[in-house]
Scaffold this motif. Structure first.
Motif, PDB file in Angstrom:
ATOM      1  N   SER A   1      12.537  -2.319   7.202  1.00  0.00           N
ATOM      2  CA  SER A   1      12.569  -0.973   8.757  1.00  0.00           C
ATOM      3  C   SER A   1      11.037  -0.284   8.802  1.00  0.00           C
ATOM      4  O   SER A   1      10.521  -0.361   7.881  1.00  0.00           O
ATOM      5  CB  SER A   1      14.162  -0.537   8.892  1.00  0.00           C
ATOM      6  N   PRO A   2      11.163  -0.241  10.199  1.00  0.00           N
ATOM      7  CA  PRO A   2       9.922   0.719  11.001  1.00  0.00           C
ATOM      8  C   PRO A   2      10.197   2.254   9.787  1.00  0.00           C
ATOM      9  O   PRO A   2       9.127   3.035   9.917  1.00  0.00           O
ATOM     10  CB  PRO A   2      10.427   1.127  11.685  1.00  0.00           C
ATOM     11  N   ARG A   3      11.565   2.338   8.873  1.00  0.00           N
ATOM     12  CA  ARG A   3      11.817   3.828   8.011  1.00  0.00           C
ATOM     13  C   ARG A   3      10.863   3.191   7.058  1.00  0.00           C
ATOM     14  O   ARG A   3      11.175   4.779   6.025  1.00  0.00           O
ATOM     15  CB  ARG A   3      13.225   3.556   8.306  1.00  0.00           C
ATOM     16  N   LEU A   4      10.446   2.602   6.181  1.00  0.00           N
ATOM     17  CA  LEU A   4       9.746   2.875   5.525  1.00  0.00           C
ATOM     18  C   LEU A   4       9.320   3.805   4.772  1.00  0.00           C
ATOM     19  O   LEU A   4       8.970   4.148   3.360  1.00  0.00           O
ATOM     20  CB  LEU A   4       9.220   1.154   5.089  1.00  0.00           C
ATOM     21  N   PRO A   5       7.540   3.559   5.491  1.00  0.00           N
ATOM     22  CA  PRO A   5       6.879   5.216   4.963  1.00  0.00           C
ATOM     23  C   PRO A   5       7.919   6.581   5.208  1.00  0.00           C
ATOM     24  O   PRO A   5       7.393   7.163   4.283  1.00  0.00           O
ATOM     25  CB  PRO A   5       6.342   4.920   6.487  1.00  0.00           C
TER      26      PRO A   5
ATOM     27  N   LEU B   1      18.091   5.423  -0.765  1.00  0.00           N
ATOM     28  CA  LEU B   1      17.217   5.873   0.376  1.00  0.00           C
ATOM     29  C   LEU B   1      17.079   5.001   2.017  1.00  0.00           C
ATOM     30  O   LEU B   1      16.502   5.475   2.428  1.00  0.00           O
ATOM     31  CB  LEU B   1      15.430   6.519  -0.356  1.00  0.00           C
ATOM     32  N   VAL B   2      18.570   4.659   2.339  1.00  0.00           N
ATOM     33  CA  VAL B   2      18.373   4.124   3.110  1.00  0.00           C
ATOM     34  C   VAL B   2      18.440   4.906   4.528  1.00  0.00           C
ATOM     35  O   VAL B   2      17.626   4.129   5.094  1.00  0.00           O
ATOM     36  CB  VAL B   2      20.326   2.888   3.545  1.00  0.00           C
ATOM     37  N   ASN B   3      19.040   6.241   4.708  1.00  0.00           N
ATOM     38  CA  ASN B   3      19.031   6.985   5.296  1.00  0.00           C
ATOM     39  C   ASN B   3      17.869   8.452   5.546  1.00  0.00           C
ATOM     40  O   ASN B   3      18.249   8.953   3.791  1.00  0.00           O
ATOM     41  CB  ASN B   3      20.196   8.049   5.969  1.00  0.00           C
ATOM     42  N   PRO B   4      16.579   8.312   4.984  1.00  0.00           N
ATOM     43  CA  PRO B   4      15.505   9.266   4.630  1.00  0.00           C
ATOM     44  C   PRO B   4      15.990  10.369   4.648  1.00  0.00           C
ATOM     45  O   PRO B   4      15.177  11.337   3.995  1.00  0.00           O
ATOM     46  CB  PRO B   4      14.165   8.456   4.556  1.00  0.00           C
TER      47      PRO B   4
ATOM     48  N   ALA C   1       8.512   8.286   1.638  1.00  0.00           N
ATOM     49  CA  ALA C   1       8.292   9.411   1.524  1.00  0.00           C
ATOM     50  C   ALA C   1       9.003  10.630   0.879  1.00  0.00           C
ATOM     51  O   ALA C   1       8.893  11.681  -0.086  1.00  0.00           O
ATOM     52  CB  ALA C   1       7.669  10.118   2.757  1.00  0.00           C
ATOM     53  N   ALA C   2      10.447  10.272   1.080  1.00  0.00           N
ATOM     54  CA  ALA C   2      11.946  11.047   0.385  1.00  0.00           C
ATOM     55  C   ALA C   2      11.986  10.851  -0.953  1.00  0.00           C
ATOM     56  O   ALA C   2      11.654  12.084  -1.065  1.00  0.00           O
ATOM     57  CB  ALA C   2      12.940  10.472   0.887  1.00  0.00           C
ATOM     58  N   LEU C   3      11.328   9.690  -1.131  1.00  0.00           N
ATOM     59  CA  LEU C   3      11.306   8.790  -2.448  1.00  0.00           C
ATOM     60  C   LEU C   3      10.343  10.193  -3.325  1.00  0.00           C
ATOM     61  O   LEU C   3      10.727  10.625  -4.358  1.00  0.00           O
ATOM     62  CB  LEU C   3      10.897   7.302  -3.205  1.00  0.00           C
ATOM     63  N   LYS C   4       9.039  10.135  -2.806  1.00  0.00           N
ATOM     64  CA  LYS C   4       7.881  11.029  -3.621  1.00  0.00           C
ATOM     65  C   LYS C   4       8.677  13.026  -3.170  1.00  0.00           C
ATOM     66  O   LYS C   4       8.339  13.102  -4.127  1.00  0.00           O
ATOM     67  CB  LYS C   4       6.917  11.135  -2.543  1.00  0.00           C
ATOM     68  N   ARG C   5       9.573  13.333  -3.030  1.00  0.00           N
ATOM     69  CA  ARG C   5       9.629  14.358  -2.814  1.00  0.00           C
ATOM     70  C   ARG C   5      10.331  14.608  -4.049  1.00  0.00           C
ATOM     71  O   ARG C   5      11.126  15.791  -4.610  1.00  0.00           O
ATOM     72  CB  ARG C   5      10.407  14.658  -1.558  1.00  0.00           C
TER      73      ARG C   5
ATOM     74  N   PRO D   1       0.778  -1.106  -0.259  1.00  0.00           N
ATOM     75  CA  PRO D   1       0.109  -0.699  -0.216  1.00  0.00           C
ATOM     76  C   PRO D   1       0.668   0.985   0.388  1.00  0.00           C
ATOM     77  O   PRO D   1       0.495   2.319  -1.112  1.00  0.00           O
ATOM     78  CB  PRO D   1      -0.488  -0.294   1.192  1.00  0.00           C
ATOM     79  N   LEU D   2       2.412   1.171   0.379  1.00  0.00           N
ATOM     80  CA  LEU D   2       3.157   2.625   0.476  1.00  0.00           C
ATOM     81  C   LEU D   2       3.478   2.921  -1.123  1.00  0.00           C
ATOM     82  O   LEU D   2       3.586   3.521  -1.732  1.00  0.00           O
ATOM     83  CB  LEU D   2       4.137   1.669   1.596  1.00  0.00           C
ATOM     84  N   VAL D   3       3.656   1.698  -1.405  1.00  0.00           N
ATOM     85  CA  VAL D   3       3.730   2.023  -2.706  1.00  0.00           C
ATOM     86  C   VAL D   3       3.134   2.423  -3.739  1.00  0.00           C
ATOM     87  O   VAL D   3       3.099   3.641  -4.680  1.00  0.00           O
ATOM     88  CB  VAL D   3       4.939   0.514  -3.283  1.00  0.00           C
TER      89      VAL D   3
END
Length: 325
Positions: free
Chosen positions: A245-249, A275-278, A253-257, A210-212
Motif C-alpha cells: 500500500s502507499p503506507r509502505l514508506p 506494522l500494518v498500522n504504522p 520508517a516505523a520499523l527503523k525506529r 530501495p526502501l528495504v
C-alpha cells in the motif's frame, strides 16, 4: 515555288526528325532504367541468399560488454533461427526481447557482413536479491523462456535470470542476498511449471526494494507468498506489513525506529511485529502458562517432580502497543 515557302517546309521536316529522335532516346532511356532496376533487384535478391551474408551457428554471434552473465545464457535467448540472413534480421525485435527478459539495462545490435557476424552489446544490472522457486520456468512478456531453475537472481527493476546463468566468481556469496519468496505467479498459459512476473508486482518491487535497502538493517527474507501480508524476516523476527500500500514508506520508517528493541525485551519471546498500522506498531509476544498441577516455585529443589507435572508451554498474549516517539 518561292524560296520562303521551301524554307518553311524544310524547317517543319527538321523539327519532325528532332521530335522522332527525342522520342527514340526517351524510349531507350526508359528501357535502360528498367534494365538497371531489374538488375539491381536481382542482385539484391541474390545477395540476400549469399552464404557469405548468412549466419549459420551461435559461434557467429559475438556478445560484448557483459561480465556477470554467461555468453551461452544470452545466446540461448536470442530470437534467431539458423541459418539467418544478416540483412533480414530484426534488430529492434532482438533488443526488445532481451531487455524485457534479462536483468540488463541496455542492448545494442550491430551487423558485420565481412566476415558475417552479429554483435550484441549488453549493459548489465547487478542482482540485488534471490528469488526461490522450485524447478520453475519463467516466461517473459517477449515470450522468451528461461529455466528450469530453483534459484533466480533478481535486479532492482524486477527482472531475473537463473543463478546458473551467472559466472560464479562474479557474484557475492548467497548469504549476502536477501531471499524473496512468492515473487512469481502462475503463467496464463496454464502450465503448472511455467511461471511469469506479474507486471503489478514488478512495479511494487521497484518501490519496495530501495526502501528495504535504505533501512540499514539486515533483512534476510521477504515473503510475498500471501499478497495480503508481506512479511520481512529481520534480526528482531518476522515483521508483518499487510498488503502492499502507499503506507509502505511509513511502515518501514516505523520499523527503523524499533531498531533498539532488543535492548528492552528478549527477542526469543517475540513472535512477530505487526506494522500494518504504522502509527501504532504492535508486538505479538509469547507468555509462559503455568498449569495448576505444576510444581510451585518455593518447592524444595531436591523434590522430584511428579509424573503429571507438565513443562511450561508458550501461548500468545494480547499484542502490546508500541507507539512511535
Amino acid at each position: 515555288m518561292p524560296s520562303s515557302k521551301v524554307t518553311a517546309i524544310d524547317s517543319i521536316q527538321q523539327r519532325r526528325k528532332q521530335l522522332k529522335n527525342q522520342k527514340r532516346l526517351r524510349s531507350l532511356a526508359n528501357i535502360w532504367r528498367t534494365g538497371v532496376l531489374m538488375g539491381l533487384t536481382g542482385s539484391l535478391a541474390w545477395g540476400l541468399t549469399l552464404p557469405d551474408w548468412m549466419i549459420h551457428q551461435p559461434s557467429q554471434v559475438t556478445i560484448i560488454g557483459h561480465k556477470l552473465l554467461k555468453t551461452e545464457a544470452i545466446q540461448a535467448l536470442l530470437p534467431v533461427r539458423y541459418p539467418q540472413s544478416l540483412l533480414r534480421l530484426n534488430p529492434q525485435g532482438i533488443i526488445q526481447g532481451l531487455e524485457a527478459t534479462l536483468p540488463v539495462q541496455r542492448v545494442t545490435i550491430a551487423r558485420h557482413l565481412f566476415p558475417p557476424t552479429l554483435i550484441v552489446g549488453i549493459d548489465e544490472r547487478l542482482p540485488v536479491a534471490m528469488v526461490l522457486c522450485e524447478r520453475c520456468r519463467i516466461k517473459s512478456p517477449a515470450n522468451l523462456e528461461q529455466g528450469p531453475a530453483s534459484i533466480w537472481m533478481l535486479d532492482a527493476q524486477g527482472l531475473v535470470a537463473p543463478r546458473t546463468s551467472y559466472v560464479n566468481d562474479q557474484l557475492q556469496s548467497p548469504a549476502s542476498y536477501p531471499k524473496l519468496r512468492g515473487y512469481f505467479v502462475p503463467s496464463q498459459a496454464g502450465s503448472r511449471s511455467i511461471m511469469e512476473i506479474d507486471p503489478q508486482r514488478q512495479k511494487e518491487w521497484q518501490t519496495l526494494f530501495p526502501l528495504v535497502a535504505g533501512l540499514d538493517m539486515d533483512v534476510k527474507e521477504i515473503d510475498w507468498q500471501n499478497p495480503r501480508n508481506i512479511i520481512l524476516q529481520t534480526r528482531f523476527g518476522p515483521v508483518h506489513l499487510g498488503a502492499y500500500s502507499p503506507r509502505l514508506p511509513a511502515q518501514l520508517a516505523a520499523l527503523k525506529r524499533l531498531e533498539q528493541l532488543p535492548q528492552y525485551l528478549n527477542p526469543q519471546q517475540l513472535v512477530y511485529i505487526d506494522l500494518v498500522n504504522p502509527d501504532e506498531p504492535l508486538l505479538q509476544m509469547k507468555t509462559t502458562v503455568v498449569r495448576p498441577n505444576q510444581s510451585k516455585p518455593n518447592q524444595a529443589r531436591n523434590s522430584p517432580p511428579t509424573p503429571s507435572s507438565p513443562s511450561p508451554t508458550p501461548s500468545f498474549a494480547t499484542p502490546i502497543p508500541l507507539r512511535s516517539p
